[in-house]
Each structure stands twice: as structure tokens, then as C-alpha cells.
Design a protein around this motif. Structure first.
Motif, PDB file in Angstrom:
ATOM      1  N   GLU A  48     -33.781 -49.435  15.531  1.00  0.00           N
ATOM      2  CA  GLU A  48     -32.670 -50.303  15.154  1.00  0.00           C
ATOM      3  C   GLU A  48     -31.537 -50.104  16.158  1.00  0.00           C
ATOM      4  O   GLU A  48     -30.621 -49.323  15.946  1.00  0.00           O
ATOM      5  CB  GLU A  48     -32.210 -49.987  13.735  1.00  0.00           C
ATOM      6  N   ILE A  49     -31.649 -50.825  17.251  1.00  0.00           N
ATOM      7  CA  ILE A  49     -30.689 -50.656  18.338  1.00  0.00           C
ATOM      8  C   ILE A  49     -29.361 -51.336  18.025  1.00  0.00           C
ATOM      9  O   ILE A  49     -28.301 -50.860  18.415  1.00  0.00           O
ATOM     10  CB  ILE A  49     -31.276 -51.205  19.658  1.00  0.00           C
ATOM     11  N   ASN A  50     -29.382 -52.440  17.303  1.00  0.00           N
ATOM     12  CA  ASN A  50     -28.166 -53.198  17.036  1.00  0.00           C
ATOM     13  C   ASN A  50     -27.410 -52.635  15.848  1.00  0.00           C
ATOM     14  O   ASN A  50     -27.382 -53.222  14.780  1.00  0.00           O
ATOM     15  CB  ASN A  50     -28.504 -54.681  16.802  1.00  0.00           C
ATOM     16  N   GLU A  51     -26.770 -51.481  16.035  1.00  0.00           N
ATOM     17  CA  GLU A  51     -25.958 -50.851  15.003  1.00  0.00           C
ATOM     18  C   GLU A  51     -24.532 -50.702  15.505  1.00  0.00           C
ATOM     19  O   GLU A  51     -24.147 -49.659  16.020  1.00  0.00           O
ATOM     20  CB  GLU A  51     -26.507 -49.475  14.637  1.00  0.00           C
ATOM     21  N   SER A  98     -33.472 -45.535  29.611  1.00  0.00           N
ATOM     22  CA  SER A  98     -34.780 -45.289  28.995  1.00  0.00           C
ATOM     23  C   SER A  98     -34.740 -44.257  27.870  1.00  0.00           C
ATOM     24  O   SER A  98     -35.645 -44.219  27.047  1.00  0.00           O
ATOM     25  CB  SER A  98     -35.783 -44.837  30.059  1.00  0.00           C
ATOM     26  N   SER A  99     -33.703 -43.434  27.811  1.00  0.00           N
ATOM     27  CA  SER A  99     -33.688 -42.369  26.792  1.00  0.00           C
ATOM     28  C   SER A  99     -32.469 -42.405  25.876  1.00  0.00           C
ATOM     29  O   SER A  99     -32.364 -41.574  24.976  1.00  0.00           O
ATOM     30  CB  SER A  99     -33.767 -40.999  27.473  1.00  0.00           C
ATOM     31  N   LYS A 100     -31.580 -43.359  26.065  1.00  0.00           N
ATOM     32  CA  LYS A 100     -30.320 -43.360  25.316  1.00  0.00           C
ATOM     33  C   LYS A 100     -30.510 -43.470  23.809  1.00  0.00           C
ATOM     34  O   LYS A 100     -29.648 -43.052  23.044  1.00  0.00           O
ATOM     35  CB  LYS A 100     -29.392 -44.461  25.812  1.00  0.00           C
ATOM     36  N   ASP A 101     -31.648 -44.018  23.361  1.00  0.00           N
ATOM     37  CA  ASP A 101     -31.878 -44.194  21.930  1.00  0.00           C
ATOM     38  C   ASP A 101     -32.574 -43.002  21.285  1.00  0.00           C
ATOM     39  O   ASP A 101     -32.802 -43.006  20.076  1.00  0.00           O
ATOM     40  CB  ASP A 101     -32.696 -45.464  21.678  1.00  0.00           C
ATOM     41  N   LYS A 128     -26.370 -36.854  29.922  1.00  0.00           N
ATOM     42  CA  LYS A 128     -27.372 -37.435  30.827  1.00  0.00           C
ATOM     43  C   LYS A 128     -28.389 -38.278  30.055  1.00  0.00           C
ATOM     44  O   LYS A 128     -28.799 -39.346  30.522  1.00  0.00           O
ATOM     45  CB  LYS A 128     -28.073 -36.340  31.623  1.00  0.00           C
ATOM     46  N   ILE A 129     -28.769 -37.816  28.879  1.00  0.00           N
ATOM     47  CA  ILE A 129     -29.726 -38.567  28.059  1.00  0.00           C
ATOM     48  C   ILE A 129     -29.102 -39.878  27.595  1.00  0.00           C
ATOM     49  O   ILE A 129     -29.725 -40.937  27.669  1.00  0.00           O
ATOM     50  CB  ILE A 129     -30.192 -37.710  26.862  1.00  0.00           C
ATOM     51  N   LYS A 130     -27.868 -39.826  27.129  1.00  0.00           N
ATOM     52  CA  LYS A 130     -27.201 -41.027  26.616  1.00  0.00           C
ATOM     53  C   LYS A 130     -26.825 -42.006  27.721  1.00  0.00           C
ATOM     54  O   LYS A 130     -26.645 -43.187  27.469  1.00  0.00           O
ATOM     55  CB  LYS A 130     -25.959 -40.650  25.789  1.00  0.00           C
TER      56      LYS A 130
END
Length: 187
Positions: free
Chosen positions: A143-146, A90-93, A84-86
Motif C-alpha cells: 500500500e504505497i499510497n498512504e 527500489s528499497s524505500k518501501d 540510504k534505504i529510504k
């Protein structure tokens, strides 16, 4: 550029067992983290503002830098909470760490493949808590772009899933008091 101190990190701890919840809370506070402890996946989602995602109010949600959750809980498992978090934009990171008293490789693999950063065997120790810092720093740096994120987790999977890492640690560290409960003393 300012330094980030440990006390600025906020960890949400989720465990239905009062003993395990108090232990992880004490370990995290000993390491100078701010801690919010809840006893269910639903309460964690409520705290994160995800229980009714269609009426989400992000402005009122307290910043959480990491979630550590038990796997086996009534109602919603730690795995369900992780999913659910992923799934939430709003909370996936937010880094999620799963903990369990059972060393079941298929369970460990499934959690890591779904996005868990770590899988700790209970009882969680101070050495485990010390492994959280890189995940907290990753969350802070945003660092979202991984694109290699999943591959990096798969490379580390063999180390986490190895018998010498999990079974030895579990067998060597459990101390049971005369009352049949684990010793909660932190050294």
C-alpha cells in the motif's frame, strides 16, 4: 487469495555485536521468520544490492520484507543505513526497525521522522518481535499510497517515547550472567 505465512517473511538483521545478532536471529527464527544476519550497514546494503546503486541488479536481489538494525555500529550507523534505504527507489518501501541499548529521545525521534517503523530498546524480546507482523503485512500488501503515513507515525511517537514504555521495560528485563554478558535464554 492465499494466506501469507510467517515463514514466507524474510527479515534482514543488522548488528555488529555477535551476541545481539545471535539473539535477534534466534528470536526471529523462533517466530518462524526467514533470517539473514549481517554485521554492518555496508554488508546490508550489499545484500540489498544498494552498495553500488548505479550498477544495481535487482533481479539477483533476494526479497526482504523487513530490516531490523542496531543504531550504534562502526562505519555506518543504523540511522545512516535507514536513510540510504529510504533514499533508494527500489528499497524505500521496506519497513525498517531500529534497535538500541540507549534510550535517547532525540535519537528515537530522528529515526522515526526519517522513516523507521519502530524503535526497540535492547535487549529485544519476543514481545518486540511480535510487534513486527503489522509492518511485514504492510510491506506485503504494497500500500504505497498512504499520504497520512508520517502523521500516523507522529501520533504513535508519544507512546514509543514515553518513559514508562522504555525505561521500565529495560530496567525490568536485563539479566546479566556471572560472566557479565546478557542472558540469551529465550523463554
Amino acid at each position: 487469495m492465499g494466506m501469507v505465512t510467517d515463514s514466507q517473511f524474510h527479515v534482514l538483521a543488522v548488528d555488529d555485536s555477535i551476541i545481539d545478532r545471535k539473539l535477534i536471529e534466534r528470536l526471529l527464527k523462533t517466530s518462524s521468520y526467514q533470517v539473514t544476519a549481517v554485521d554492518s550497514g555496508n554488508k546490508a546494503l550489499e545484500f540489498l544490492g544498494l552498495l553500488n546503486e548505479d550498477e544495481q541488479t535487482n533481479s539477483q536481489v533476494i526479497q526482504v520484507n523487513l530490516i531490523i538494525t542496531d543504531y550504534c555500529m562502526p562505519g555506518m550507523t543504523g540511522y545512516d543505513l535507514l536513510r540510504k534505504i529510504k533514499e533508494s527507489a527500489s528499497s524505500k518501501d521496506i519497513p525498517v526497525v531500529i534497535m538500541s541499548s540507549e534510550n535517547i529521545p532525540s535519537r528515537i525521534n530522528r529515526c522515526l521522522e526519517e522513516g523507521a517503523e519502530e524503535f526497540f530498546l535492547k535487549p529485544v524480546q519476543l514481545a518486540d518481535v511480535n510487534k513486527l507482523k503489522p509492518h511485514l503485512m504492510k510491506g506485503i500488501s504494497k500500500e504505497i499510497n498512504e499520504p497520512n503515513n508520517i502523521n500516523n507515525k507522529r501520533k504513535g511517537l508519544e507512546e514509543i517515547d514515553s518513559a514508562d514504555r522504555t525505561r521500565t521495560r529495560l530496567n525490568d528485563t536485563i539479566e546479566i550472567n556471572n560472566d557479565g554478558l546478557p542472558d540469551l535464554e529465550i523463554v
